[in-house]
Design an enzyme around this catalytic site. Structure first.
Site, PDB file in Angstrom:
ATOM      1  N   HIS A  81       0.861  -1.184   0.000  1.00  0.00           N
ATOM      2  CA  HIS A  81       0.000   0.000   0.000  1.00  0.00           C
ATOM      3  C   HIS A  81       0.899   1.236   0.000  1.00  0.00           C
ATOM      4  O   HIS A  81       1.516   1.569   1.004  1.00  0.00           O
ATOM      5  CB  HIS A  81      -0.879  -0.058   1.262  1.00  0.00           C
ATOM      6  CG  HIS A  81      -1.754   1.127   1.455  1.00  0.00           C
ATOM      7  ND1 HIS A  81      -2.396   1.373   2.658  1.00  0.00           N
ATOM      8  CD2 HIS A  81      -2.135   2.136   0.620  1.00  0.00           C
ATOM      9  CE1 HIS A  81      -3.123   2.476   2.541  1.00  0.00           C
ATOM     10  NE2 HIS A  81      -2.968   2.959   1.326  1.00  0.00           N
ATOM     11  N   MET A  93       1.502   4.967   0.123  1.00  0.00           N
ATOM     12  CA  MET A  93       0.956   6.277   0.486  1.00  0.00           C
ATOM     13  C   MET A  93       2.040   7.298   0.182  1.00  0.00           C
ATOM     14  O   MET A  93       2.627   7.911   1.090  1.00  0.00           O
ATOM     15  CB  MET A  93       0.565   6.277   1.976  1.00  0.00           C
ATOM     16  CG  MET A  93      -0.674   5.438   2.245  1.00  0.00           C
ATOM     17  SD  MET A  93      -0.880   5.016   3.987  1.00  0.00           S
ATOM     18  CE  MET A  93       0.070   3.506   4.040  1.00  0.00           C
ATOM     19  N   PHE A  95      -1.421   6.718   9.995  1.00  0.00           N
ATOM     20  CA  PHE A  95      -1.121   6.136  11.299  1.00  0.00           C
ATOM     21  C   PHE A  95      -1.978   4.911  11.580  1.00  0.00           C
ATOM     22  O   PHE A  95      -3.129   4.855  11.137  1.00  0.00           O
ATOM     23  CB  PHE A  95      -1.368   7.165  12.413  1.00  0.00           C
ATOM     24  CG  PHE A  95      -0.577   8.422  12.231  1.00  0.00           C
ATOM     25  CD1 PHE A  95       0.744   8.502  12.660  1.00  0.00           C
ATOM     26  CD2 PHE A  95      -1.144   9.519  11.591  1.00  0.00           C
ATOM     27  CE1 PHE A  95       1.482   9.659  12.453  1.00  0.00           C
ATOM     28  CE2 PHE A  95      -0.408  10.682  11.381  1.00  0.00           C
ATOM     29  CZ  PHE A  95       0.912  10.760  11.820  1.00  0.00           C
ATOM     30  N   GLY A  96      -1.410   3.968  12.322  1.00  0.00           N
ATOM     31  CA  GLY A  96      -2.201   2.858  12.828  1.00  0.00           C
ATOM     32  C   GLY A  96      -2.956   3.311  14.079  1.00  0.00           C
ATOM     33  O   GLY A  96      -2.709   4.401  14.611  1.00  0.00           O
ATOM     34  N   GLY A  97      -3.893   2.500  14.510  1.00  0.00           N
ATOM     35  CA  GLY A  97      -4.550   2.749  15.787  1.00  0.00           C
ATOM     36  C   GLY A  97      -5.611   3.832  15.799  1.00  0.00           C
ATOM     37  O   GLY A  97      -6.005   4.287  16.877  1.00  0.00           O
ATOM     38  N   GLY A 156      -8.828   0.824  11.445  1.00  0.00           N
ATOM     39  CA  GLY A 156      -9.798   0.627  12.524  1.00  0.00           C
ATOM     40  C   GLY A 156     -10.603  -0.651  12.407  1.00  0.00           C
ATOM     41  O   GLY A 156     -11.697  -0.748  12.960  1.00  0.00           O
ATOM     42  N   SER A 211      -3.390  -2.882  14.547  1.00  0.00           N
ATOM     43  CA  SER A 211      -3.508  -2.990  16.011  1.00  0.00           C
ATOM     44  C   SER A 211      -4.276  -4.232  16.430  1.00  0.00           C
ATOM     45  O   SER A 211      -3.865  -4.930  17.361  1.00  0.00           O
ATOM     46  CB  SER A 211      -4.245  -1.778  16.585  1.00  0.00           C
ATOM     47  OG  SER A 211      -3.996  -0.636  15.843  1.00  0.00           O
TER      48      SER A 211
HETATM   49  C1  DX5 Z   1      -2.996   3.622   7.789  1.00  0.00           C
HETATM   50  C2  DX5 Z   1      -2.492   2.310   7.229  1.00  0.00           C
HETATM   51  C3  DX5 Z   1      -3.139   1.114   7.851  1.00  0.00           C
HETATM   52  C4  DX5 Z   1      -2.969   1.029   9.325  1.00  0.00           C
HETATM   53  C5  DX5 Z   1      -4.013   0.130   9.904  1.00  0.00           C
HETATM   54  O1  DX5 Z   1      -2.459   4.670   7.073  1.00  0.00           O
HETATM   55  O2  DX5 Z   1      -2.717   2.236   5.839  1.00  0.00           O
HETATM   56  O3  DX5 Z   1      -2.774  -0.085   7.203  1.00  0.00           O
HETATM   57  O4  DX5 Z   1      -1.708   0.623   9.710  1.00  0.00           O
HETATM   58  O5  DX5 Z   1      -3.855   0.119  11.281  1.00  0.00           O
HETATM   59  P1  DX5 Z   1      -5.038  -0.172  12.284  1.00  0.00           P
HETATM   60  O6  DX5 Z   1      -5.603  -1.501  11.945  1.00  0.00           O
HETATM   61  O7  DX5 Z   1      -4.359  -0.094  13.592  1.00  0.00           O
HETATM   62  O8  DX5 Z   1      -6.074   0.938  12.074  1.00  0.00           O
HETATM   63 ZN    ZN Z   2      -2.547   0.301   4.629  1.00  0.00          ZN
END
Ligand code: DX5
Ligand code: ZN
Length: 232
Positions: free
Chosen positions: A70, A72, A147-149, A179, A200
């Site tokens: 992915h 970005m 970001f994750g989480g 999420g 997460s």
């Molecule tokens: C966000 C990323 C996601 C993220 C998902 O920019 O593309 O892949 O890491 O993390 P969670 O599952 O913690 O929302």
């Molecule tokens: Zn992703």
């Protein structure tokens, strides 16, 4: 990679131990994940920096399933060749990552990879209407990327439903990212998503020393999603 619409779990290694990525990947695969989701961030298109093609290449040899990359990053075109050479099975780019989406998608396929387009929460599903025959996957962001989480944005469920209708009989995966938990997975699965990314919710409570927890987390998301599909 053959196409099927069964529920697939693609853990985001953004939530893994970056000092131990090879072992982390082997642990999640041994615990039953279907794909491995690799988040690449440039600090420009999104407000965070993660990893580049060198790390992708290094982890490739630890991935037996599918390397789901992915990107970005913007501009994205100058880097597509490097991510293909690093061994990506799927390369997903953001709809806004360059001036000519159709051209970028053709380039990804010409490099031998499956092509995906990612839609931010504010990007309408119609954005991909005229490139449907150039894609293998659409990635619906259920958080703002970076970001994750973060918390799941519920408005994206309707977008998944619209996309599934728009896709019709084409072999295109709908992946949802951000999420995803056992609580939110059923919503998007019932709407037509088949690939669920979770960072997460897969890595929480587990480690390479305690990988069974990864397995429990993966199963909890998969079971919740599958129940929703069967019920529908
Ligand atoms: C966000 C990323 C996601 C993220 C998902 O920019 O593309 O892949 O890491 O993390 P969670 O599952 O913690 O929302
Ligand atoms: Zn992703």
């Amino acid at each position: 990679m053959s196409f099927d619409r069964s529920i697939k779990i693609s853990p985001s290694i953004l939530s893994a131990d970056f000092a131990n990525l090879g072992a982390e990947i082997e642990a999640i695969e041994a615990q039953g994940c279907d794909w491995v989701h690799v988040d690449v961030m440039d600090g420009h298109y999104v407000p965070n920096i993660s990893i580049g093609p060198g790390v992708c290449q290094a982890i490739r040899k630890h991935i037996k399933t599918v390397m789901d990359v992915h990107l970005m990053i913007a501009p994205v075109d100058p880097y597509l060749e490097a991510f293909a050479a690093a061994g990506s099975d799927i390369i997903t780019i953001h709809a806004e990552a360059g001036p000519h989406l159709d051209r970028s998608l053709q380039l990804i396929r010409s490099l031998g990879c499956k092509a995906g387009v990612s839609l931010n929460p504010s990007t309408p599903p119609e954005h991909i209407e005229y490139v449907l025959d150039r894609i293998d996957l659409v990635l619906v962001m259920s958080v703002n990327p970076g970001f994750g989480g973060q918390s799941f944005i519920a408005s994206q469920v309707e977008k998944v439903r619209k996309l599934r209708k728009m896709i019709g009989k084409r072999n295109i995966h709908i992946e949802v990212d951000g999420g995803i938990t056992p609580e939110t997975a059923p919503l998007v699965a019932a709407a037509g998503a088949d690939v669920l990314v979770a960072g997460s919710a897969v890595f929480k409570g587990g480690s390479v020393q305690n990988p069974e927890r990864y397995g429990e987390n993966i199963r909890a998301i998969r079971d919740a999603a599958m129940q929703a599909v069967t019920a529908g």
